[in-house]
Design a protein around this motif. Sequence first.
Motif, PDB file in Angstrom:
ATOM      1  N   GLY A 175       0.800  -1.223   0.000  1.00 49.29           N
ATOM      2  CA  GLY A 175       0.000   0.000   0.000  1.00 49.29           C
ATOM      3  C   GLY A 175       0.824   1.260   0.000  1.00 49.29           C
ATOM      4  N   GLU A 183      -4.446   6.622  -3.976  1.00 44.21           N
ATOM      5  CA  GLU A 183      -5.163   5.438  -3.467  1.00 44.21           C
ATOM      6  C   GLU A 183      -4.677   5.135  -2.057  1.00 44.21           C
ATOM      7  OE1 GLU A 183      -4.106   2.726  -6.556  1.00 44.21           O
ATOM      8  OE2 GLU A 183      -5.846   3.226  -7.780  1.00 44.21           O
ATOM      9  N   TRP A 184      -4.953   6.064  -1.144  1.00 47.28           N
ATOM     10  CA  TRP A 184      -4.435   5.996   0.218  1.00 47.28           C
ATOM     11  C   TRP A 184      -5.055   4.876   1.037  1.00 47.28           C
ATOM     12  CZ3 TRP A 184      -8.709   6.620   3.192  1.00 47.28           C
ATOM     13  CH2 TRP A 184      -9.774   7.331   2.639  1.00 47.28           C
ATOM     14  N   TRP A 185      -6.262   4.430   0.659  1.00 51.48           N
ATOM     15  CA  TRP A 185      -6.943   3.419   1.465  1.00 51.48           C
ATOM     16  C   TRP A 185      -6.238   2.059   1.435  1.00 51.48           C
ATOM     17  CZ3 TRP A 185      -8.938   5.765  -2.911  1.00 51.48           C
ATOM     18  CH2 TRP A 185      -8.986   4.989  -4.056  1.00 51.48           C
ATOM     19  N   ILE A 186      -5.441   1.823   0.391  1.00 51.05           N
ATOM     20  CA  ILE A 186      -4.709   0.549   0.317  1.00 51.05           C
ATOM     21  C   ILE A 186      -3.707   0.443   1.460  1.00 51.05           C
ATOM     22  CG2 ILE A 186      -3.196  -0.860  -1.135  1.00 51.05           C
ATOM     23  CD1 ILE A 186      -4.410   0.410  -3.568  1.00 51.05           C
ATOM     24  N   LEU A 188      -4.085   2.585   4.348  1.00 61.05           N
ATOM     25  CA  LEU A 188      -4.737   2.979   5.596  1.00 61.05           C
ATOM     26  C   LEU A 188      -5.394   1.807   6.305  1.00 61.05           C
ATOM     27  CD1 LEU A 188      -5.625   5.215   7.552  1.00 61.05           C
ATOM     28  CD2 LEU A 188      -7.660   5.529   6.117  1.00 61.05           C
ATOM     29  N   PHE A 189      -6.193   1.035   5.595  1.00 59.40           N
ATOM     30  CA  PHE A 189      -6.994   0.014   6.263  1.00 59.40           C
ATOM     31  C   PHE A 189      -6.175  -1.151   6.825  1.00 59.40           C
ATOM     32  CE2 PHE A 189     -10.269   2.046   3.527  1.00 59.40           C
ATOM     33  CZ  PHE A 189     -11.060   2.523   4.557  1.00 59.40           C
TER      34      PHE A 189
END
Length: 217
Positions: A175, A183-186, A188-189
């Motif tokens: 990520g 595509e920060w959620w890759i 973050l989660f």
Amino acid sequence: IMYGARISLFVGFSAVLFGMILGIGLGLMAGWRGGWVDSLLMRIADVQMSFPSILIALLIFGVARGFIPQDMREELAIWVLIVSIGLSEWVPFARVVRGSTMVEKNKEYVQAARVIGVHPARIVVSHILPNVLGPVLVIATIHLALAIIAEATLSFLGVGVPPTQPSLGTLIRIGQGFLFSGEWWILLFPSIALLALALSVNLLGDWLRDALNPRLR
């Protein structure tokens, strides 16, 4: 994320179990035998504690991979990682068990067992070991979070589990490459999942410590 958490938990549990068994065995040996055995084991423990555990795990992992054939490295990567983290985390278990053993072996019930001729190995396993397990379980719960973070760190550095078996650390490393593309959620989660997992295990360790401490009841 759920698949990666499964691998991280498996590595964490297995590494803590391996380190706990090794630490309990060496701690019982050092506390019961004393003398040069105690001095040798504790000096080894002191030397190991002078280095960060993640550095020791990284060193053991690199050395172990050097002895494994090239075609079997991915297949055995998780087990090598478990052994590496376990060997870097045995010292706290050994020191606690050693101290408790040195106290317990001078008590009346141990002296009575010696007088009636009970074998020393049976005294250690049947009488002393059950009385020193309380603090060990608390340490194991706390070190589970450290083992999960160690696995994530090694996988983030690219020396942990192979890409075909992504853990939370591998997902965070992948990520990171997408962070500046929007595509920060890759990133973050998986990071939130790792934080929540480590925090939950630490809270469980605090609760277990309070539950097993008779002074806090």
